[in-house]
Design a protein around this motif. Sequence first.
Motif, mmCIF file in Angstrom:
data_model
loop_
_atom_site.group_PDB
_atom_site.id
_atom_site.type_symbol
_atom_site.label_atom_id
_atom_site.label_comp_id
_atom_site.label_asym_id
_atom_site.label_seq_id
_atom_site.Cartn_x
_atom_site.Cartn_y
_atom_site.Cartn_z
ATOM 1 N N LYS A 1 -1.763 11.817 9.835
ATOM 2 C CA LYS A 1 -2.515 11.213 8.741
ATOM 3 C C LYS A 1 -1.668 11.165 7.479
ATOM 4 O O LYS A 1 -1.669 10.163 6.746
ATOM 5 N N SER A 2 -0.921 12.223 7.220
ATOM 6 C CA SER A 2 -0.056 12.251 6.036
ATOM 7 C C SER A 2 1.016 11.172 6.103
ATOM 8 O O SER A 2 1.327 10.522 5.090
ATOM 9 N N ARG A 3 1.559 10.956 7.292
ATOM 10 C CA ARG A 3 2.579 9.920 7.441
ATOM 11 C C ARG A 3 1.986 8.537 7.184
ATOM 12 O O ARG A 3 2.622 7.677 6.574
ATOM 13 N N ALA A 4 0.753 8.319 7.640
ATOM 14 C CA ALA A 4 0.084 7.041 7.390
ATOM 15 C C ALA A 4 -0.171 6.845 5.902
ATOM 16 O O ALA A 4 -0.040 5.723 5.379
ATOM 17 N N VAL A 5 -0.533 7.911 5.205
ATOM 18 C CA VAL A 5 -0.749 7.829 3.754
ATOM 19 C C VAL A 5 0.567 7.514 3.048
ATOM 20 O O VAL A 5 0.609 6.714 2.098
ATOM 21 N N GLU A 6 1.652 8.105 3.501
ATOM 22 C CA GLU A 6 2.971 7.802 2.940
ATOM 23 C C GLU A 6 3.301 6.330 3.135
ATOM 24 O O GLU A 6 3.913 5.696 2.245
ATOM 25 N N ALA A 7 2.927 5.784 4.273
ATOM 26 C CA ALA A 7 3.162 4.363 4.532
ATOM 27 C C ALA A 7 2.378 3.505 3.540
ATOM 28 O O ALA A 7 2.910 2.514 3.000
ATOM 29 N N GLU A 8 1.122 3.860 3.293
ATOM 30 C CA GLU A 8 0.305 3.112 2.332
ATOM 31 C C GLU A 8 0.926 3.159 0.942
ATOM 32 O O GLU A 8 0.978 2.147 0.226
ATOM 33 N N ASN A 9 1.385 4.332 0.539
ATOM 34 C CA ASN A 9 2.006 4.483 -0.780
ATOM 35 C C ASN A 9 3.281 3.657 -0.888
ATOM 36 O O ASN A 9 3.551 3.034 -1.925
ATOM 37 N N SER A 10 4.065 3.639 0.172
ATOM 38 C CA SER A 10 5.305 2.862 0.160
ATOM 39 C C SER A 10 5.006 1.369 0.083
ATOM 40 O O SER A 10 5.718 0.621 -0.594
ATOM 41 N N LEU A 11 3.956 0.940 0.765
ATOM 42 C CA LEU A 11 3.589 -0.476 0.724
ATOM 43 C C LEU A 11 3.145 -0.873 -0.673
ATOM 44 O O LEU A 11 3.548 -1.927 -1.187
ATOM 45 N N ARG A 12 2.334 -0.034 -1.301
ATOM 46 C CA ARG A 12 1.892 -0.323 -2.680
ATOM 47 C C ARG A 12 3.055 -0.323 -3.662
ATOM 48 O O ARG A 12 3.032 -1.050 -4.660
ATOM 49 N N ALA A 13 4.080 0.485 -3.371
ATOM 50 C CA ALA A 13 5.240 0.571 -4.254
ATOM 51 C C ALA A 13 6.209 -0.591 -4.058
ATOM 52 O O ALA A 13 7.204 -0.695 -4.775
ATOM 53 N N GLY A 14 5.926 -1.452 -3.084
ATOM 54 C CA GLY A 14 6.782 -2.621 -2.869
ATOM 55 C C GLY A 14 7.891 -2.417 -1.869
ATOM 56 O O GLY A 14 8.913 -3.112 -1.923
ATOM 57 N N PHE A 15 7.715 -1.473 -0.935
ATOM 58 C CA PHE A 15 8.732 -1.216 0.086
ATOM 59 C C PHE A 15 8.116 -1.420 1.472
ATOM 60 O O PHE A 15 7.847 -0.450 2.207
ATOM 61 N N PRO A 16 7.876 -2.674 1.857
ATOM 62 C CA PRO A 16 7.168 -2.937 3.122
ATOM 63 C C PRO A 16 7.919 -2.468 4.364
ATOM 64 O O PRO A 16 7.297 -2.000 5.316
ATOM 65 N N GLU A 17 9.244 -2.607 4.387
ATOM 66 C CA GLU A 17 9.986 -2.167 5.573
ATOM 67 C C GLU A 17 9.879 -0.657 5.754
ATOM 68 O O GLU A 17 9.639 -0.167 6.864
ATOM 69 N N ALA A 18 10.035 0.085 4.659
ATOM 70 C CA ALA A 18 9.899 1.537 4.742
ATOM 71 C C ALA A 18 8.486 1.920 5.165
ATOM 72 O O ALA A 18 8.285 2.819 5.986
ATOM 73 N N ALA A 19 7.508 1.211 4.629
ATOM 74 C CA ALA A 19 6.112 1.478 4.967
ATOM 75 C C ALA A 19 5.866 1.215 6.449
ATOM 76 O O ALA A 19 5.152 1.972 7.124
ATOM 77 N N PHE A 20 6.458 0.162 6.960
ATOM 78 C CA PHE A 20 6.267 -0.195 8.360
ATOM 79 C C PHE A 20 6.822 0.891 9.283
ATOM 80 O O PHE A 20 6.177 1.281 10.268
ATOM 81 N N LEU A 21 8.006 1.394 8.972
ATOM 82 C CA LEU A 21 8.606 2.419 9.810
ATOM 83 C C LEU A 21 7.817 3.731 9.747
ATOM 84 O O LEU A 21 7.673 4.427 10.767
#
Length: 224
Positions: A109-129
Amino acid sequence: MIKNATAAETLLIQKTAAEYRKKGYEVSVEVSLDFLPGFRADLIAKRDDEARIVAVKSRSSLAAEPRIGELAQIVETKPGWSFELLLVGEPEKLDSPAGARPFIGDETKSRAVEAENSLRAGFPEAAFLLAWSACEAVIRALVEAEGVSNPSITRPGYVLDQAVYIGAISRDDYNYLTNLQRYRNAIVHGFTASGFDEEMVQGLIETVHRIAQNGSVSGDGSDQ
C-alpha cells in the motif's frame, strides 16, 4: 511422483487436467500405481477403455527421476494404456541481492501511495514503475495464497502466468497486465514508450488498490 513438484510443474499439471476434463476424460491427480510400487502418477486421464498416464517434469526433476523410462515401458505394454511426458520450462530467476524478500504488511500500500505522489509531482514513468512493483507484489501474494509460490525473484511474465493458470486472476486481467508489462519493460530498460501517458499510470495504481482490497484484478481497466 509429484510430491516435490515445482510451481511450474504444478501449474502445468492443473492446466493439463483441466484440458483433459474438457475432452470428457475422468481425471485423477497424484495416483499410486499398483504395477510400479513407489510411483505416484502426476495425472491419470481415463475415458471408456482408454487410460493415459501423464508425467509433468522440468528438465532438472526429470534428471532426478531415472525410473521414468521404466514407467513408460510398462505402461505401453498394458492394453488401452498410454504414457505422455510433458516438459516444462524452468522459471527465469533474476539476479538479486542477498536478503531480498517480498513486501509484507502495508509495504505494498505504501508503494502504491508513493506512485500516486510521484504522478502528482509530474514523474509518470517513476510512478508507473512504483505502481508496477506494488502490483507484482500483490499478485505474488495471491499466488502464494493458493499454495503455489517460488522463493526466487522471477520475471514478471512468469508471475502473471502463475496467477492466470491457478485462477487468481482472469484471462482479461492477464491480458490487461501483459499489455502494461510491455511499457514496464521499455521504461525500466531506458527506452521511450509510445502511447504511454498519465491515464495508464492512474489505471495501474487503481488496479493495485483493487487487488489489495478485493484479492482480484478487475480486468481491462475500463472502470478505472
